[in-house]
Design a protein around this motif. Structure first.
Motif, PDB file in Angstrom:
ATOM      1  N   TYR A 194       0.657  -1.442   0.085  1.00 23.53           N
ATOM      2  CA  TYR A 194       0.031   0.032   0.076  1.00 23.53           C
ATOM      3  C   TYR A 194       0.779   1.389   0.185  1.00 23.53           C
ATOM      4  O   TYR A 194       0.754   2.038  -0.742  1.00 23.53           O
ATOM      5  CB  TYR A 194      -1.011   0.069   1.110  1.00 23.53           C
ATOM      6  CG  TYR A 194      -1.630   1.079   1.545  1.00 23.53           C
ATOM      7  CD1 TYR A 194      -2.726   1.567   0.802  1.00 23.53           C
ATOM      8  CD2 TYR A 194      -1.111   2.067   2.524  1.00 23.53           C
ATOM      9  CE1 TYR A 194      -3.563   2.668   1.090  1.00 23.53           C
ATOM     10  CE2 TYR A 194      -2.092   3.216   2.777  1.00 23.53           C
ATOM     11  CZ  TYR A 194      -2.990   3.653   2.021  1.00 23.53           C
ATOM     12  OH  TYR A 194      -3.681   4.986   2.198  1.00 23.53           O
ATOM     13  N   GLU A 220      -8.106   0.739  -1.813  1.00 18.03           N
ATOM     14  CA  GLU A 220      -9.038   1.899  -1.731  1.00 18.03           C
ATOM     15  C   GLU A 220      -8.660   2.358  -0.208  1.00 18.03           C
ATOM     16  O   GLU A 220      -9.179   3.480  -0.050  1.00 18.03           O
ATOM     17  CB  GLU A 220     -10.228   1.525  -1.817  1.00 18.03           C
ATOM     18  CG  GLU A 220     -10.762   1.011  -2.959  1.00 18.03           C
ATOM     19  CD  GLU A 220     -10.604   2.011  -4.241  1.00 18.03           C
ATOM     20  OE1 GLU A 220     -11.080   3.220  -3.698  1.00 18.03           O
ATOM     21  OE2 GLU A 220     -10.681   1.785  -5.419  1.00 18.03           O
ATOM     22  N   GLU A 221      -7.976   1.829   0.569  1.00 24.81           N
ATOM     23  CA  GLU A 221      -7.616   1.967   1.987  1.00 24.81           C
ATOM     24  C   GLU A 221      -6.507   1.219   2.341  1.00 24.81           C
ATOM     25  O   GLU A 221      -6.050   0.221   1.962  1.00 24.81           O
ATOM     26  CB  GLU A 221      -8.797   1.845   2.797  1.00 24.81           C
ATOM     27  CG  GLU A 221      -9.424   0.334   2.660  1.00 24.81           C
ATOM     28  CD  GLU A 221     -10.637   0.181   3.624  1.00 24.81           C
ATOM     29  OE1 GLU A 221     -11.019   0.691   4.898  1.00 24.81           O
ATOM     30  OE2 GLU A 221     -11.193  -0.899   3.392  1.00 24.81           O
ATOM     31  N   CYS A 222      -5.925   1.836   3.503  1.00 22.91           N
ATOM     32  CA  CYS A 222      -4.807   0.869   4.134  1.00 22.91           C
ATOM     33  C   CYS A 222      -5.540  -0.308   4.686  1.00 22.91           C
ATOM     34  O   CYS A 222      -6.565  -0.420   5.220  1.00 22.91           O
ATOM     35  CB  CYS A 222      -4.093   1.813   5.302  1.00 22.91           C
ATOM     36  SG  CYS A 222      -2.927   0.871   6.029  1.00 22.91           S
ATOM     37  N   ALA A 243      -8.800  -2.064   7.754  1.00 26.33           N
ATOM     38  CA  ALA A 243      -9.743  -1.994   6.580  1.00 26.33           C
ATOM     39  C   ALA A 243     -11.110  -2.334   7.018  1.00 26.33           C
ATOM     40  O   ALA A 243     -11.532  -3.310   7.685  1.00 26.33           O
ATOM     41  CB  ALA A 243      -9.227  -2.846   5.470  1.00 26.33           C
ATOM     42  N   LYS A 244     -11.974  -1.444   6.490  1.00 27.60           N
ATOM     43  CA  LYS A 244     -13.454  -1.455   6.583  1.00 27.60           C
ATOM     44  C   LYS A 244     -13.814  -2.674   5.626  1.00 27.60           C
ATOM     45  O   LYS A 244     -14.786  -3.477   5.933  1.00 27.60           O
ATOM     46  CB  LYS A 244     -14.144  -0.185   6.437  1.00 27.60           C
ATOM     47  CG  LYS A 244     -13.984   0.638   7.497  1.00 27.60           C
ATOM     48  CD  LYS A 244     -14.700   1.927   7.169  1.00 27.60           C
ATOM     49  CE  LYS A 244     -14.467   2.956   8.453  1.00 27.60           C
ATOM     50  NZ  LYS A 244     -14.997   4.378   7.960  1.00 27.60           N
TER      51      LYS A 244
END
Length: 360
Positions: free
Chosen positions: A275, A294-296, A300-301
């Motif tokens: 990432y 899309e995110e770290c 993460a969600k």
């Protein structure tokens, strides 16, 4: 792992380094700042941080750096401790009058610091064990076996014992071959054994999760000694790959948990490195998915995207290794059953959060 840069020359620096390769500035990790720093040394006990974002300015090197150059972590100069947050966890070390033991100890500590970096990123960094009855503390004993005293790597009641022979590359490779394993590293030992520690923490803090745990990993009340003996006598069951990440995971629910926990940590740090490196993979549009962050991945969600990125990344890592004539970087397969176990860990990771949840 995050990417760090030297404050002086802005070149990349590495987590295990003591000096910047480009400008030779002194560098080190400050756990209280959760970041690598660049320092000007005013005296043996006074290092001035060049990072203007740090809350403190004056730091001191860990005692294990001052005495042995065996630690690159620093602590605030006014801290009463002489050892850093990592070295405080080490309770027993090797006989350093033997030169090779200094090398082995150094390798063990480097692996431990990398393990602890990730626990800090996940907000589950352990603190030193205060007493034999302290359920939330952790300590490490590094022991070298001899003819009269064998040493087994393992965990018991918040104490992780590591056979220091594992720091010998030849010994470790021979053991890997003899055990029929496709992966064996010092970092893997730390991550696996920590799984047993964090399982105990889960039992203490949230016993209501144990029933859900048993749905995925089995009943941990199964006699451990008998299960382990059966595993060594009979080996893994047929088609074990469908439900387990490794053959050792089949031995007992505790080992299944510890092996899966270790793989979760492998996944988190490797994906975090990808990432911060800005790695992306286009995919082929059919059987191989793209890798796109899309995110770290830490916290993460969307864990399903994290799992997909992991499968894509490890496929390509293995392909690159094979191009160099090397063994696969990640010689494992994640089945749907194993992914469910990883989902359980990710879903309940906040259960283990130490910074606010466990007694001091």
């Amino acid at each position: 792992m995050k990417y760090f840069e030297c404050t002086s020359c802005h070149h990349q620096i590495y987590f295990m380094d003591y000096q910047c390769d480009h400008c030779h500035s002194h560098i080190g990790y400050v756990a209280s700042e959760k970041y690598m720093g660049t320092f000007k040394i005013e005296s043996d006990a006074t290092w001035v941080a060049q990072n203007t974002s740090f809350k403190s300015t004056l730091f001191k090197p860990c005692r294990n750096y001052s005495l042995y150059q065996n630690c690159n972590w620093l602590i605030p100069a006014d801290d009463d401790n002489v050892y850093c947050e990592s070295c405080q966890l080490t309770h027993t070390i090797l006989d350093l009058s033997q030169a090779e033991n200094i090398t082995y100890w150094s390798r063990l500590e480097m692996a431990k610091r990398r393990f602890l970096y990730l626990t800090q990123r996940l907000h589950i960094m352990p603190r030193p064990k205060k007493s034999d009855t302290d359920p939330y503390g952790l300590r490490f004993d590094f022991l070298m076996p001899n003819d009269d005293q064998p040493v087994l790597t393992g965990h018991a009641n918040g104490i992780i014992t590591l056979n220091a022979s594992e720091a010998d590359v030849v010994y470790r490779e021979k053991t890997r071959e003899n055990m029929g394993e496709n992966y064996r590293t010092l970092l893997g030992h730390f991550r696996h054994e920590s799984g047993h520690f964090y399982f105990n923490v889960m039992q203490y803090l949230h016993p209501e999760l144990i029933e859900e745990f048993r749905l995925y990993f089995g009943d941990e009340r199964l006699d451990y000694s008998e299960a382990l003996q059966r595993h060594y006598n009979e080996g893994p069951p047929l088609n074990w790959q469908e439900s387990y990440i490794s053959t050792y995971a089949t031995a007992h629910p505790w080992e299944d948990w510890a092996e899966t926990w270790a793989h979760y940590l492998h996944m988190m740090e490797t994906l975090e490195t990808a990432y911060y490196a800005g790695i992306s993979i286009q995919g082929n549009g059919t059987t191989l998915n793209q890798l796109n962050f899309e995110e770290c991945p830490i916290g993460a969600k969307d864990f399903e995207a994290t799992l997909q990125n992991w499968v894509t990344l490890t496929f390509n890592l293995n392909a690159l290794n094979r191009s160099m004539g090397l063994a696969d970087a990640y010689p494992f397969k994640l089945t749907d059953t194993v992914k469910d176990k990883l989902r359980f860990i990710h879903r309940h990771l906040l259960t283990f959060v130490f910074e606010n949840n466990h007694p001091s």
